[in-house]
Design a protein around this motif. Structure first.
Motif, PDB file in Angstrom:
ATOM      1  N   VAL A   1       0.829  -1.205   0.000  1.00 19.20           N
ATOM      2  CA  VAL A   1       0.000   0.000   0.000  1.00 19.20           C
ATOM      3  C   VAL A   1       0.857   1.246   0.000  1.00 19.20           C
ATOM      4  N   SER A   2       1.932   1.229   0.793  1.00 18.00           N
ATOM      5  CA  SER A   2       2.778   2.424   0.843  1.00 18.00           C
ATOM      6  C   SER A   2       3.447   2.685  -0.494  1.00 18.00           C
ATOM      7  N   MET A   3       3.789   1.608  -1.201  1.00 19.11           N
ATOM      8  CA  MET A   3       4.372   1.777  -2.530  1.00 19.11           C
ATOM      9  C   MET A   3       3.400   2.503  -3.444  1.00 19.11           C
ATOM     10  N   VAL A   4       2.142   2.106  -3.355  1.00 26.06           N
ATOM     11  CA  VAL A   4       1.135   2.733  -4.211  1.00 26.06           C
ATOM     12  C   VAL A   4       0.835   4.143  -3.748  1.00 26.06           C
ATOM     13  N   ALA A   5       0.684   4.323  -2.443  1.00 28.33           N
ATOM     14  CA  ALA A   5       0.317   5.635  -1.914  1.00 28.33           C
ATOM     15  C   ALA A   5       1.362   6.680  -2.259  1.00 28.33           C
TER      16      ALA A   5
ATOM     17  N   ALA B   1      -8.573   2.678   0.020  1.00 28.66           N
ATOM     18  CA  ALA B   1      -9.784   2.372   0.769  1.00 28.66           C
ATOM     19  C   ALA B   1      -9.551   1.212   1.732  1.00 28.66           C
ATOM     20  N   TRP B   2      -8.852   0.179   1.265  1.00 28.82           N
ATOM     21  CA  TRP B   2      -8.551  -0.940   2.157  1.00 28.82           C
ATOM     22  C   TRP B   2      -7.580  -0.520   3.258  1.00 28.82           C
ATOM     23  N   SER B   3      -6.657   0.352   2.948  1.00 23.00           N
ATOM     24  CA  SER B   3      -5.735   0.858   3.965  1.00 23.00           C
ATOM     25  C   SER B   3      -6.490   1.624   5.040  1.00 23.00           C
TER      26      SER B   3
ATOM     27  N   SER C   1      -9.326  -7.827   5.989  1.00 22.38           N
ATOM     28  CA  SER C   1      -8.077  -7.275   6.516  1.00 22.38           C
ATOM     29  C   SER C   1      -7.379  -6.553   5.385  1.00 22.38           C
ATOM     30  N   LEU C   2      -6.313  -5.887   5.730  1.00 20.43           N
ATOM     31  CA  LEU C   2      -5.528  -5.228   4.699  1.00 20.43           C
ATOM     32  C   LEU C   2      -4.960  -6.265   3.727  1.00 20.43           C
ATOM     33  N   GLY C   3      -4.478  -7.382   4.276  1.00 17.79           N
ATOM     34  CA  GLY C   3      -3.955  -8.422   3.421  1.00 17.79           C
ATOM     35  C   GLY C   3      -5.001  -8.991   2.484  1.00 17.79           C
ATOM     36  N   PHE C   4      -6.198  -9.208   3.007  1.00 16.14           N
ATOM     37  CA  PHE C   4      -7.293  -9.720   2.181  1.00 16.14           C
ATOM     38  C   PHE C   4      -7.595  -8.760   1.041  1.00 16.14           C
ATOM     39  N   GLY C   5      -7.749  -7.487   1.362  1.00 17.14           N
ATOM     40  CA  GLY C   5      -8.112  -6.506   0.343  1.00 17.14           C
ATOM     41  C   GLY C   5      -7.053  -6.334  -0.718  1.00 17.14           C
ATOM     42  N   VAL C   6      -5.787  -6.208  -0.293  1.00 18.72           N
ATOM     43  CA  VAL C   6      -4.698  -6.032  -1.257  1.00 18.72           C
ATOM     44  C   VAL C   6      -4.563  -7.267  -2.139  1.00 18.72           C
TER      45      VAL C   6
ATOM     46  N   GLU D   1      -1.306 -12.166   0.959  1.00 20.47           N
ATOM     47  CA  GLU D   1      -2.019 -13.258   1.641  1.00 20.47           C
ATOM     48  C   GLU D   1      -1.556 -14.590   1.053  1.00 20.47           C
ATOM     49  N   PRO D   2      -0.625 -15.262   1.720  1.00 23.39           N
ATOM     50  CA  PRO D   2      -0.053 -16.502   1.179  1.00 23.39           C
ATOM     51  C   PRO D   2      -1.076 -17.608   0.937  1.00 23.39           C
ATOM     52  N   GLY D   3      -2.233 -17.537   1.575  1.00 24.91           N
ATOM     53  CA  GLY D   3      -3.238 -18.576   1.398  1.00 24.91           C
ATOM     54  C   GLY D   3      -4.174 -18.370   0.229  1.00 24.91           C
ATOM     55  N   ASN D   4      -3.931 -17.357  -0.577  1.00 27.80           N
ATOM     56  CA  ASN D   4      -4.820 -17.061  -1.707  1.00 27.80           C
ATOM     57  C   ASN D   4      -4.480 -17.985  -2.883  1.00 27.80           C
TER      58      ASN D   4
END
Length: 507
Positions: free
Chosen positions: A93-97, A107-109, A209-214, A246-249
């Motif tokens: 997110v910080s890379m994008v922001a 929005a997810w952040s 979560s943030l991980g889920f959204g990203v 999210e490693p489980g995706n």
């Protein structure tokens, strides 16, 4: 005889190559540079060959770089390798922001930080970008569900579905609903007989979560790129970033394996697929993807053996039978493929599937059983009387055999009227005119078909035959010489004989 050029995409490609069933796929993106949340941070500032960030040694800046949007002239171009090396969602997110107006990721952040997540989404109105609006709308739907406003979130999901919702949105929404103990609403989003959907209906909760959204957002974009065979390095970066978040995706894992396979990184693609647990709803899709990876790498025997093992299991699905039949057909074993195509027809709900009958008829035709093939092809056409592929196959097969040329020509004329830009159909119609003795009418069609598909040996041979019949010997031999370059061994021998001796006089 022309090879059958149809595949049941729902069964043969499914979750791997395009990431979703075409019935649920989203509208295509016009170009990667128009992706939502301004993907300037993904613009490939390509490192030199051999750099540790280079996905493969055959990537060039010329073919994969994207232009920087005019309104962000000073954006730092982050190398595609950096995305996959981000260690957590916050880093992504910080890379994008720092490098663009990342509307949906912002929005997810905000949600993860306990702030109002809908405030960043309001910025989409100023972009006047329909793709930005689409992604923002999908993000809003998920955030509404995540915040407990299930009715409003589902209403938005339904609204997007009406306009061709991507399967990814439905999966993500269902996972959030399972986590919120709303299983009925979750399962309502997962209707269909696809093994992945059936597995997810058993329950696949995921907390917002943030991980889920990203992860879901990056995988969503990766799926769009995969659907269009977009830039492979960018697809690898997006899918890798989704897994970092999210490693489980496992959805992202399949997309990454697909991108690596297209980048000819076969061993890496297979290793990625190894990460899909046997109990995952995506396990069957991963097994199918492994067959595709092996086939794409030219490991035909391995792909065929694995497809056979899957098809012969007691719990095999129609998808497993389809993949094995397709592999047999590709291996020039149509007589072995035909019974498996027939098994698909005889399974529940498939007897009225015109495509299944067409594939079965094509296999019988190529195996030399024309009477059986004709019955199957007639059944396909009866089920889909306005389907160009069915009209073309039956019309061409009859014309080739000199059976009812007027009737065969009418079938091909109907196919051409329905799909006038299809070179294979144009060639079929031109060939039927030639066989009927009207070569002057045939020639413009054959020339157009050859111009559209210059490496098609069959079309090139037809064009050469037509030129010869009109006395244009030089052009005939030119067309045959081009055709022999891409012809099969058997066809090449026949065309070579024409080059030497021409054609006998027609009476």
């Amino acid at each position: 005889m022309r090879k059958l050029k149809i595949k049941n995409e729902r069964l043969t490609r499914g979750w791997f190559a395009i990431g979703s069933s075409p019935a649920f796929s989203s509208a295509p993106l016009p170009t990667p540079s128009f992706l939502i949340f301004n993907l300037e941070f993904l613009i490939p500032a390509m490192p030199a060959k051999g750099s540790s960030h280079t996905p493969s040694t055959n990537v060039s800046t010329k073919h994969h770089a994207m232009p920087t949007p005019a309104n962000t002239p000073n954006v730092r171009k982050i190398g595609i390798g950096e995305l996959s090396k981000a260690k957590n969602p916050a880093t992504l997110v910080s890379m994008v922001a720092a490098h663009g107006n990342s509307i949906s990721l912002s929005a997810w952040s905000a949600y993860a930080a306990g702030r109002n997540p809908f405030a960043p989404l309001a910025a989409v109105n100023a972009t006047r970008d329909p793709i930005a609006a689409r992604f923002a709308g999908e993000t809003r739907a998920l955030l509404l569900i995540a915040r407990g406003d299930t009715a409003a979130g589902l209403a938005m999901v339904d609204a997007v579905r009406t306009n061709g919702a991507p399967i990814d949105l439905r999966l993500a929404a269902a996972q959030l609903l399972f986590a919120a103990d709303r299983p009925a609403e979750a399962r309502a989003l997962l209707t269909g007989d696809d093994p992945v959907l059936a597995g997810l209906r058993e329950g696949a909760p995921a907390k917002a979560s943030l991980g889920f959204g990203v992860s879901r957002l990056l995988a969503r974009v990766a799926a769009d790129l995969a659907a269009q065979q977009g830039p492979v390095p960018l697809s690898i970066a997006l899918a890798s970033g989704a897994l970092r978040a999210e490693p489980g995706n496992d959805r992202a894992r399949l997309l990454l394996a697909d991108a690596l396979s297209r980048d000819r990184a076969t061993d890496r693609a297979l290793a990625v697929l190894d990460g899909v647990d046997a109990g995952s709803p995506f396990a069957a899709a991963a097994a199918a993807a492994r067959i595709t990876v092996l086939a794409n790498a030219g490991r035909t025997a391995d792909a065929l053996a694995l497809a056979q093992a899957r098809a012969e299991r007691t719990d095999a699905t129609t998808g497993d039978w389809q993949r094995y039949a397709d592999r047999l057909a590709t291996a020039e074993r149509p007589a072995d493929a035909a019974p498996w195509y027939r098994r698909i027809i005889d399974s529940n709900g498939m007897a009225s599937d015109w495509a299944a009958w067409l594939q079965y008829g094509g296999a019988l035709d190529q195996a030399g059983d024309w009477p059986g093939a004709e019955r199957a092809l007639e059944k396909a056409l009866a089920l889909a009387p306005s389907e160009p592929l069915a009209l073309n196959y039956l019309g061409y097969a009859r014309a080739e055999r000199g059976e009812d040329l007027p009737g065969a020509t009418k079938l091909l004329e109907r196919a051409n009227a329905l799909r006038p830009l299809d070179g294979s159909i144009v060639d079929s119609l031109g060939w039927a005119y030639h066989l009927s003795g009207d070569t002057r009418r045939a020639l413009p069609l054959l020339e157009r078909a050859a111009a559209g598909d210059p490496t098609n040996a069959e079309i090139g041979e037809h064009l050469g035959d037509a030129y010869w019949a009109l006395g244009r010997r030089y052009e005939a031999r030119y067309a045959w010489r081009a055709a022999v370059l891409t012809a099969t061994t058997a066809d090449a021998a026949r065309i070579t004989a024409k080059l030497a001796d021409g054609l006998p006089s027609r009476r």
